[in-house]
Write an enzyme that holds these catalytic residues in place. Structure first.
Site, short mmCIF file in Angstrom:
data_model
loop_
_atom_site.label_atom_id
_atom_site.label_comp_id
_atom_site.label_asym_id
_atom_site.label_seq_id
_atom_site.Cartn_x
_atom_site.Cartn_y
_atom_site.Cartn_z
N GLU A 152 34.07 38.94 36.06
CA GLU A 152 34.64 37.70 35.52
C GLU A 152 33.50 36.76 35.19
O GLU A 152 32.49 36.74 35.90
CB GLU A 152 35.59 37.05 36.53
CG GLU A 152 36.10 35.69 36.04
CD GLU A 152 37.29 35.16 36.80
OE1 GLU A 152 37.50 35.56 37.95
OE2 GLU A 152 38.03 34.33 36.22
N CYS B 66 41.05 34.42 36.87
CA CYS B 66 41.73 33.22 36.37
C CYS B 66 41.39 32.90 34.92
O CYS B 66 42.21 32.28 34.24
CB CYS B 66 41.38 32.04 37.26
SG CYS B 66 42.07 32.20 38.91
N ASN C 285 47.22 38.07 35.69
CA ASN C 285 46.28 38.14 36.81
C ASN C 285 47.02 37.80 38.09
O ASN C 285 47.83 38.60 38.55
CB ASN C 285 45.10 37.20 36.55
CG ASN C 285 44.15 37.12 37.72
OD1 ASN C 285 43.81 38.14 38.32
ND2 ASN C 285 43.72 35.93 38.09
N GLU C 286 46.79 36.61 38.62
CA GLU C 286 47.47 36.25 39.88
C GLU C 286 48.73 35.46 39.56
O GLU C 286 48.85 34.29 39.90
CB GLU C 286 46.53 35.43 40.75
CG GLU C 286 45.46 36.25 41.40
CD GLU C 286 44.53 35.45 42.30
OE1 GLU C 286 44.56 34.20 42.23
OE2 GLU C 286 43.78 36.07 43.05
O1 AHR Z 1 37.37 35.99 41.92
C1 AHR Z 1 37.54 34.61 41.74
C2 AHR Z 1 38.98 34.25 41.46
O2 AHR Z 1 39.77 34.55 42.57
C3 AHR Z 1 39.64 35.00 40.36
O3 AHR Z 1 39.40 34.45 39.13
C4 AHR Z 1 41.09 34.91 40.69
O4 AHR Z 1 41.83 35.98 40.21
C5 AHR Z 1 41.10 34.75 42.18
O5 AHR Z 1 41.85 33.66 42.57
#
Ligand code: AHR
Length: 646
Positions: free
Chosen positions: A44, A234, A365-366
């Site tokens: 990321e 994120c 993602n989350e």
């Molecule tokens: O790894 C950092 C963040 O942690 C990522 O962007 C997210 O998916 C998680 O909350």
């Protein structure tokens, strides 16, 4: 009597130090298969992982399209930001330099990402796009400037003509400077427009143009990752839908990939980086190419039409999702489609006519709640219809338990996603306590992708304690490889001067790389993954923390090896015997090759100054038909390998 007391104390303390345990591996009972891509990496753009990190561009804000167009730059003389008849329509800003001939100097300096690192005798590829508004030829001096403000390499570039053109020069650095800068001076009276001012080290990974930092890719390559998850995290969601990661903006000519903000610039006010943007110079094409270079399965994550639920409630109405769904379907065409398809053609024109063989796609993602489930459905319908072979990954939300998790898992089963992405950022104790987490998972439901995990010691450092707890937990992943099919530590990279989140697997500055103990744990797993699980027990039960011991075992049918992983997460030394039932041992295969990671100090870390405080060591043992013995030190992880005779 007095002596008896002393002897008893000595015997007892010896026993305390030298506990005796017997591990039993049955080499003949070959268990479930292990996915060849099981252990991977998750990338990321956080902690300046892409721009300022893996992406080798040295100039910050090279196209003046940051919201504050001079971020990263110090203009001097008459320098204006313009956007009329731009060179690149999707990155419209450029600068106009007007040198009046008064010898005061007109030009710009760029500070790079926390300075530009120049190494003596290394070559740097400079380029810009320019047009002249003046009839005569205009001369630019391009200077590599050291931290001490000295000229450590320069070139001259002549600009002529009213059309935008690309100009370039290679410059050799005559000295090393970790925090240098780039200076451009217009030396001729007149007006010139400049855009996309770029500087790369000539040496990049595979010496590609628009390339990646070689030392950082080498660190990834050594990990031998089976899967490569990208581009977030994120950032795929965006804090607003407008700022979500849109892969179509990240392909095609690099100069015209529209800039996006990076949400990590303002997420944590205690680690505020208003100069953090995404150029997409490292975009989806480069991610696919890197996955291919690493021999890892690409695993892109795409927006499902929900902005980051921690930050906003912004979402696309389910009925309006079509453009988002099209992005998902088109992505498969970009990766795998024939060269005469719309998106396959874009890939081919970028230099890769062969497909990238995409197999996995994560939607969201989350995410959490009903809002996620109702959006995932139309994505799945469209993807399953057009590309039934693509494995779809849904999410279990941001935590490994709790309300959101408990709601989502049954929903993911109902929808029959192929894998469920679980995230856990938890304490070392949690990792040690959860080595049995997957023993009771449903064998008939979706598989698990441990898509983001890291042990968070209270110091949030990448220390030995955290690494050992991850190694211990991963014995449980390995034992349950029929359920857990992919696992990626998170986050991957962090710049020592510009991080927002820690711990992180690999740290770096402008010159060097620090491999953390957590990195070595991942490396030891990925390079010793095996093909099938073997049972390993103590007193007839799995070894999941008895007296702080953890173990798993695999067979590798390709290399004909038995591989036993042992973690001692406590302080005391254990004298272990590992019984290898069914393995014939002769002089030919009696050597047990052991690699190990150990440090007595749980808080020990690797740093830029001392990067090798904790690195794997090797030794060998001799096995007999009965197996082998191992003195397992406290705070240590061992990988023991023996050949199987044919
Ligand atoms: O790894 C950092 C963040 O942690 C990522 O962007 C997210 O998916 C998680 O909350």
């Amino acid at each position: 009597m007095k002596y008896f007391g002393i002897i008893l104390t000595l015997v007892l303390s010896f026993q305390f130090l030298q506990a005796q345990e017997k591990f039993a591996v049955d080499v003949q009972k070959v268990g479930s298969g292990i996915q060849p891509d099981m252990y991977g990496v998750f990338f990321e753009d956080i902690n300046f992982g892409a721009d300022g990190g893996l992406y080798a561009e040295l100039i910050k804000n090279r196209s003046f399209d940051f919201h504050q167009p001079f971020v990263g730059w110090t203009p001097f003389g008459d320098v204006q930001v313009m956007d009329e008849s731009p060179c690149f329509d999707r990155n419209p800003n450029y600068v106009r330099l007007n040198e009046k001939g008064l010898r005061r100097g007109t030009g710009l300096e760029n500070v790079g990402f926390t300075g530009i690192g120049f190494k003596q005798n290394d070559n740097y590829n400079f380029s810009f796009f320019a047009r002249s508004l003046t009839e005569n030829e205009m001369t630019f001096k391009v200077i590599l400037v050291s931290a001490e403000n000295e000229n450590i390499g320069n070139a001259e570039i002549q600009v002529s003509g009213k059309e935008w053109k690309k100009y370039s020069a290679q410059i050799k650095a005559t000295a090393t400077s970790a925090k240098g800068k780039l200076r451009l001076i217009l030396q001729t009276a007149g007006e010139v427009d400049l855009d996309h001012i770029s500087l790369f080290p000539a040496e990049t990974w595979k010496n590609r143009e628009n390339g990646l930092r070689k030392d950082l890719v080498e660190a990834l390559y050594e990990l031998n990752p089976g899967v490569f998850r990208f581009p977030g995290g994120c950032i795929i969601e965006g804090n607003t839908l407008e700022t979500r990661y849109q892969w179509k903006n990240s392909v095609g000519p690099v100069e015209n990939r529209p800039l996006n903000e990076n949400r990590w610039n303002y997420t944590f006010d205690y680690r505020f980086f208003p100069d953090y943007y995404q150029t997409y110079g490292l975009g989806f094409y480069e991610f696919f190419l890197l996955s291919e270079d690493l021999g890892a399965e690409p695993l892109p994550v795409i927006s499902c039409g929900l902005a980051c639920q921690y930050e906003s409630e912004e979402c696309v109405a389910v009925g309006d999702l079509q453009p988002y769904i099209d992005d998902a379907v088109d992505l498969v065409e970009f990766a795998n489609g024939p060269v005469n398809s719309k998106w396959g053609k874009v890939r081919a024109e970028m230099g890769h006519p062969e497909p990238f063989n995409l197999k996995y796609l994560a939607v969201g993602n989350e995410q959490w709640g009903e809002g996620y489930v109702e959006r995932l459905i139309p994505f799945m319908e469209a993807l399953n219809k057009k590309y039934p072979e693509i494995k779809i990954i849904g999410t279990a939300g941001p935590t490994p338990d709790g309300e959101k998790f408990d709601y989502l898992w049954p929903k993911m089963k109902e929808l029959k996603v192929d894998l469920v992405d679980e995230h856990y950022y938890r304490s070392p104790e949690w990792f040690l306590d959860n080595a049995e987490r997957y023993d009771s998972y449903d064998r008939n439901g979706p598989k698990v992708f441990a898509g983001e995990f890291a042990s968070h010691h209270k110091s949030r450092n990448n220390n030995m304690r955290a690494a050992i707890s991850e190694a211990a937990f991963m014995t449980g992943l390995e034992r349950n490889a029929d359920v857990v099919q992919l696992a990626t530590y998170a986050p991957l990279f962090a710049h020592v001067d510009a991080w927002q989140w820690k711990p992180d697997m690999i740290w770096f500055d402008n010159f060097s790389v620090v491999r953390t103990p957590n990195y070595f744990v991942q490396k030891m797993y990925a390079n010793n993954a095996g093909t099938n699980v073997l049972s390993i027990t103590m007193d007839g039960v799995n070894i999941t923390g008895q007296d702080s011991l953890y173990a798993s075992a695999v067979i590798d049918k390709n290399s004909s090896e038995v591989i036993v992983k042992i973690v001692n997460a406590g302080d005391k030394v254990h004298d272990l015997t590992v019984d290898l039932k069914g393995l014939k041992v002769t002089a030919e295969n009696q050597k047990v090759e052991v690699s190990y990671l150990h440090n007595n100090v749980p808080e020990a870390i690797n740093t830029l100054e001392a990067p090798n405080t904790i690195v794997p060591g090797q030794f060998s043992l001799t096995a007999s038909d009965k197996g082998f013995s191992l003195k397992a030190l406290g705070n240590a992880f061992y990988v023991c390998k023996l050949k199987i005779l044919k």
